[in-house]
Design a protein around this motif. Structure first.
Motif, PDB file in Angstrom:
ATOM      1  N   LYS A  30       0.811  -1.219   0.000  1.00 60.93           N
ATOM      2  CA  LYS A  30       0.000   0.000   0.000  1.00 60.93           C
ATOM      3  C   LYS A  30       0.848   1.275   0.000  1.00 60.93           C
ATOM      4  CE  LYS A  30      -4.022  -2.039   0.408  1.00 60.93           C
ATOM      5  NZ  LYS A  30      -5.013  -1.984  -0.619  1.00 60.93           N
ATOM      6  N   LYS A  31       2.050   1.219   0.546  1.00 57.38           N
ATOM      7  CA  LYS A  31       2.920   2.397   0.612  1.00 57.38           C
ATOM      8  C   LYS A  31       4.124   2.234  -0.319  1.00 57.38           C
ATOM      9  CE  LYS A  31       4.421   6.306   2.350  1.00 57.38           C
ATOM     10  NZ  LYS A  31       3.800   7.575   1.998  1.00 57.38           N
ATOM     11  N   HIS A  91       6.212   1.234  -3.391  1.00 57.59           N
ATOM     12  CA  HIS A  91       5.725   1.130  -4.764  1.00 57.59           C
ATOM     13  C   HIS A  91       6.826   1.437  -5.768  1.00 57.59           C
ATOM     14  CE1 HIS A  91       5.442   5.414  -3.802  1.00 57.59           C
ATOM     15  NE2 HIS A  91       5.655   5.623  -5.086  1.00 57.59           N
ATOM     16  N   TYR A 121      -1.228   8.008  -9.334  1.00 61.15           N
ATOM     17  CA  TYR A 121      -1.119   6.658  -8.790  1.00 61.15           C
ATOM     18  C   TYR A 121      -2.315   5.819  -9.227  1.00 61.15           C
ATOM     19  CZ  TYR A 121       2.273   8.671  -5.551  1.00 61.15           C
ATOM     20  OH  TYR A 121       3.360   9.302  -5.002  1.00 61.15           O
ATOM     21  N   ARG A 156       0.241  -0.582  -4.959  1.00 59.17           N
ATOM     22  CA  ARG A 156       0.318   0.819  -5.375  1.00 59.17           C
ATOM     23  C   ARG A 156       1.359   0.972  -6.481  1.00 59.17           C
ATOM     24  NH1 ARG A 156       2.217   5.871  -1.580  1.00 59.17           N
ATOM     25  NH2 ARG A 156       1.254   7.499  -2.823  1.00 59.17           N
ATOM     26  N   GLU A 206       3.058   4.103  -9.116  1.00 58.15           N
ATOM     27  CA  GLU A 206       3.155   5.521  -9.461  1.00 58.15           C
ATOM     28  C   GLU A 206       3.615   5.632 -10.901  1.00 58.15           C
ATOM     29  OE1 GLU A 206       5.575   9.591  -8.146  1.00 58.15           O
ATOM     30  OE2 GLU A 206       5.732   7.799  -6.906  1.00 58.15           O
ATOM     31  N   ASN A 236      -3.868   1.527  -8.357  1.00 58.47           N
ATOM     32  CA  ASN A 236      -3.633   0.222  -7.749  1.00 58.47           C
ATOM     33  C   ASN A 236      -3.753  -0.811  -8.849  1.00 58.47           C
ATOM     34  OD1 ASN A 236      -3.304   1.178  -5.149  1.00 58.47           O
ATOM     35  ND2 ASN A 236      -5.455   0.962  -4.649  1.00 58.47           N
TER      36      ASN A 236
END
Length: 123
Positions: free
Chosen positions: A69-70, A72, A107, A115, A117, A109
């Motif tokens: 989730k963080k 990436h 961003y 995640r 970018e 998913n």
């Protein structure tokens, strides 16, 4: 120092067991990355690999999968707005974030919740 870094060879993301076809659809069909064959001795583990510029993106299978989730990868993309448009056309939710001085970015998913970018630096 007797060594130096020349770059990043690949980034690996995890995905749940049985997700290879969905990986191909998202990373291959929607994003347009070219699938590359895995070495024979690693193919038995599952997953799928893609070419991304001079680097590779490896989607590895993880039995106890939890999406990142963080942490990436950040992909540098020429014609970023064309990619954004393509994602929206395919129903991918694009998330805006605070601006980054000198760059345009957004961003998303992946289908598994990882995640990602996408950005382009102004030169």
């Amino acid at each position: 120092m007797s060594y130096s870094f020349s770059g990043i060879d690949h980034v690996q993301l995890a995905a749940p067991r049985g997700s290879e076809d969905e990986s191909r659809r998202f990373y291959g069909d929607i994003l347009g990355m070219k699938e590359i064959p895995k070495p024979v001795n690693l193919a038995k583990r599952g997953g799928v690999w893609f070419k991304c510029g001079a680097q590779q993106l490896h989607i590895g299978i993880q039995d106890d999968f939890i999406p990142a989730k963080k942490a990436h990868p950040a992909f540098d993309v020429d014609h970023l707005q064309a990619l954004r448009k393509r994602m929206v056309e395919h129903g991918v939710k694009v998330k805006e974030d605070e601006s980054l001085e000198g760059a345009e970015r957004f961003y998303v998913n992946d289908p598994f919740g990882n995640r990602l970018e996408f950005l382009h630096w102004y030169h």
